[in-house]
Scaffold this motif. Sequence first.
Motif, mmCIF file in Angstrom:
data_model
loop_
_atom_site.group_PDB
_atom_site.id
_atom_site.type_symbol
_atom_site.label_atom_id
_atom_site.label_comp_id
_atom_site.label_asym_id
_atom_site.label_seq_id
_atom_site.Cartn_x
_atom_site.Cartn_y
_atom_site.Cartn_z
ATOM 1 N N LYS A 200 7.326 -5.634 14.815
ATOM 2 C CA LYS A 200 7.004 -4.429 15.580
ATOM 3 C C LYS A 200 6.000 -3.556 14.833
ATOM 4 O O LYS A 200 5.119 -2.940 15.456
ATOM 5 N N LEU A 201 6.107 -3.480 13.518
ATOM 6 C CA LEU A 201 5.123 -2.740 12.728
ATOM 7 C C LEU A 201 3.751 -3.402 12.832
ATOM 8 O O LEU A 201 2.731 -2.716 12.974
ATOM 9 N N LYS A 202 3.740 -4.709 12.780
ATOM 10 C CA LYS A 202 2.477 -5.443 12.898
ATOM 11 C C LYS A 202 1.860 -5.220 14.275
ATOM 12 O O LYS A 202 0.642 -5.018 14.402
ATOM 13 N N SER A 203 2.703 -5.235 15.315
ATOM 14 C CA SER A 203 2.208 -5.025 16.671
ATOM 15 C C SER A 203 1.668 -3.613 16.865
ATOM 16 O O SER A 203 0.826 -3.372 17.735
ATOM 17 N N ALA A 204 2.159 -2.660 16.037
ATOM 18 C CA ALA A 204 1.680 -1.278 16.106
ATOM 19 C C ALA A 204 0.398 -1.078 15.303
ATOM 20 O O ALA A 204 -0.099 0.040 15.192
ATOM 21 N N GLY A 205 -0.115 -2.165 14.743
ATOM 22 C CA GLY A 205 -1.390 -2.087 14.041
ATOM 23 C C GLY A 205 -1.304 -2.002 12.536
ATOM 24 O O GLY A 205 -2.315 -1.807 11.858
ATOM 25 N N SER A 206 -0.102 -2.147 11.977
ATOM 26 C CA SER A 206 0.038 -2.047 10.525
ATOM 27 C C SER A 206 -0.466 -3.311 9.840
ATOM 28 O O SER A 206 -0.065 -4.420 10.181
ATOM 29 N N GLN A 207 -1.340 -3.120 8.859
ATOM 30 C CA GLN A 207 -1.801 -4.225 8.027
ATOM 31 C C GLN A 207 -1.026 -4.293 6.716
ATOM 32 O O GLN A 207 -1.226 -5.199 5.911
ATOM 33 N N HIS A 208 -0.167 -3.302 6.508
ATOM 34 C CA HIS A 208 0.595 -3.211 5.260
ATOM 35 C C HIS A 208 2.002 -3.757 5.467
ATOM 36 O O HIS A 208 2.628 -3.514 6.505
ATOM 37 N N GLN A 209 2.514 -4.498 4.495
ATOM 38 C CA GLN A 209 3.882 -5.014 4.556
ATOM 39 C C GLN A 209 4.822 -3.939 4.005
ATOM 40 O O GLN A 209 5.099 -3.880 2.811
ATOM 41 N N TYR A 210 5.302 -3.060 4.898
ATOM 42 C CA TYR A 210 6.147 -1.951 4.452
ATOM 43 C C TYR A 210 7.484 -2.437 3.894
ATOM 44 O O TYR A 210 8.009 -1.856 2.944
ATOM 45 N N ILE A 211 8.059 -3.444 4.515
ATOM 46 C CA ILE A 211 9.364 -3.931 4.072
ATOM 47 C C ILE A 211 9.145 -5.181 3.224
ATOM 48 O O ILE A 211 8.782 -6.243 3.736
ATOM 49 N N GLU A 212 9.347 -5.032 1.939
ATOM 50 C CA GLU A 212 9.097 -6.110 0.985
ATOM 51 C C GLU A 212 10.382 -6.868 0.674
ATOM 52 O O GLU A 212 11.445 -6.260 0.471
ATOM 53 N N THR A 213 10.297 -8.176 0.636
ATOM 54 C CA THR A 213 11.425 -8.999 0.206
ATOM 55 C C THR A 213 11.364 -9.181 -1.301
ATOM 56 O O THR A 213 10.347 -9.638 -1.835
ATOM 57 N N VAL A 214 12.422 -8.793 -1.973
ATOM 58 C CA VAL A 214 12.554 -9.058 -3.410
ATOM 59 C C VAL A 214 13.399 -10.320 -3.507
ATOM 60 O O VAL A 214 14.622 -10.279 -3.333
ATOM 61 N N TYR A 215 12.754 -11.441 -3.721
ATOM 62 C CA TYR A 215 13.413 -12.737 -3.595
ATOM 63 C C TYR A 215 14.623 -12.877 -4.522
ATOM 64 O O TYR A 215 14.553 -12.558 -5.710
ATOM 65 N N GLY A 216 15.703 -13.323 -3.924
ATOM 66 C CA GLY A 216 16.946 -13.481 -4.664
ATOM 67 C C GLY A 216 17.759 -12.206 -4.791
ATOM 68 O O GLY A 216 18.860 -12.219 -5.334
ATOM 69 N N VAL A 217 17.198 -11.081 -4.280
ATOM 70 C CA VAL A 217 17.901 -9.794 -4.409
ATOM 71 C C VAL A 217 18.093 -9.145 -3.031
ATOM 72 O O VAL A 217 19.203 -9.022 -2.550
ATOM 73 N N GLY A 218 17.003 -8.701 -2.408
ATOM 74 C CA GLY A 218 17.137 -8.010 -1.125
ATOM 75 C C GLY A 218 15.811 -7.464 -0.642
ATOM 76 O O GLY A 218 14.784 -8.122 -0.745
ATOM 77 N N TYR A 219 15.840 -6.210 -0.157
ATOM 78 C CA TYR A 219 14.657 -5.606 0.456
ATOM 79 C C TYR A 219 14.426 -4.212 -0.109
ATOM 80 O O TYR A 219 15.359 -3.519 -0.542
ATOM 81 N N ARG A 220 13.160 -3.783 -0.053
ATOM 82 C CA ARG A 220 12.826 -2.409 -0.418
ATOM 83 C C ARG A 220 11.600 -1.973 0.378
ATOM 84 O O ARG A 220 10.844 -2.791 0.903
ATOM 85 N N LEU A 221 11.439 -0.635 0.463
ATOM 86 C CA LEU A 221 10.247 -0.092 1.119
ATOM 87 C C LEU A 221 9.087 -0.165 0.146
ATOM 88 O O LEU A 221 9.153 0.365 -0.967
ATOM 89 N N ASN A 222 8.037 -0.803 0.574
ATOM 90 C CA ASN A 222 6.854 -0.993 -0.247
ATOM 91 C C ASN A 222 5.816 0.055 0.169
ATOM 92 O O ASN A 222 5.183 -0.076 1.219
ATOM 93 N N SER A 223 5.654 1.101 -0.626
ATOM 94 C CA SER A 223 4.738 2.187 -0.282
ATOM 95 C C SER A 223 3.292 1.727 -0.412
ATOM 96 O O SER A 223 2.935 1.054 -1.393
ATOM 97 N N PRO A 224 2.437 2.109 0.543
ATOM 98 C CA PRO A 224 1.011 1.739 0.446
ATOM 99 C C PRO A 224 0.381 2.372 -0.778
ATOM 100 O O PRO A 224 0.704 3.503 -1.162
ATOM 101 N N LYS A 225 -0.523 1.652 -1.406
ATOM 102 C CA LYS A 225 -1.252 2.177 -2.567
ATOM 103 C C LYS A 225 -2.407 3.013 -2.067
ATOM 104 O O LYS A 225 -3.149 2.618 -1.177
ATOM 105 N N ASN A 226 -2.562 4.186 -2.663
ATOM 106 C CA ASN A 226 -3.666 5.054 -2.282
ATOM 107 C C ASN A 226 -4.957 4.590 -2.964
ATOM 108 O O ASN A 226 -4.931 4.095 -4.057
#
Length: 226
Positions: A200-226
């Motif tokens: 849904k984020l991608k369909s809204a035009g986001s090129q950034h992967q906001y929800i990052e998978t930390v493999y073997g652990v879980g998920y976190r919000l990946n803030s865009p780099k300025n």
Amino acid sequence: MRILLVEDDDRIAKPLAEDLKHHQHVVDVAVDGMDGWDYVQSIDYDLILLDLLMPRLDGISLCKKLRNSGFRGFVLMLTAKDTTTDKIIGLDAGADDYMVKPFELDELAARIRALSRRPIQMQSTVLKQGSLQLDPSTHAIQHNETFLNLTPKEYLILEHLMQNPGQVFTRSMILDKLWECDRDSGEGTIRTHINNLRQKLKSAGSQHQYIETVYGVGYRLNSPKN
């Protein structure tokens, strides 16, 4: 409304939570006062339904703790104690309303509707990460000018991640925090909701992967780099 039910008696909590969800509320259940306090630290609630007599931290103490911490949502106390003195103590502690058990579910629904018509007290801060923003007071999520249509579960996950940017949450932690009333949901369900959110984020035009998978652990919000 986003509602937290703080009730240690499962015979009361379970049917009450189901009825609230039937009325289109998003509901979490805490089993005692300290558990309820933990929920409030990570999630913004419009209303807290608060039992008076509970283990670890009673309803009056929790209500005072909430108000002293700056909680601006509504508090409706539920208790079997029906003396005038008990009601005064509850209201003086910061409760907005008071219902005596046993009560009819229709009356509780009417009380909640009445509270929802009062002027908004919560000063919710809009959560922002890059071009993504989430307004807890209206549950509106948008990327740039595009609004996202999320399911209640998808909303809960995204809000929780945005409230704790950079913090990693395992699927089990997300279940424990956000699925208190629906423990039949498995960890695979979390993965499905995360994938749907990303799409849904991608369909809204986001090129950034906001929800990052930390493999073997879980998920976190990946803030865009300025």
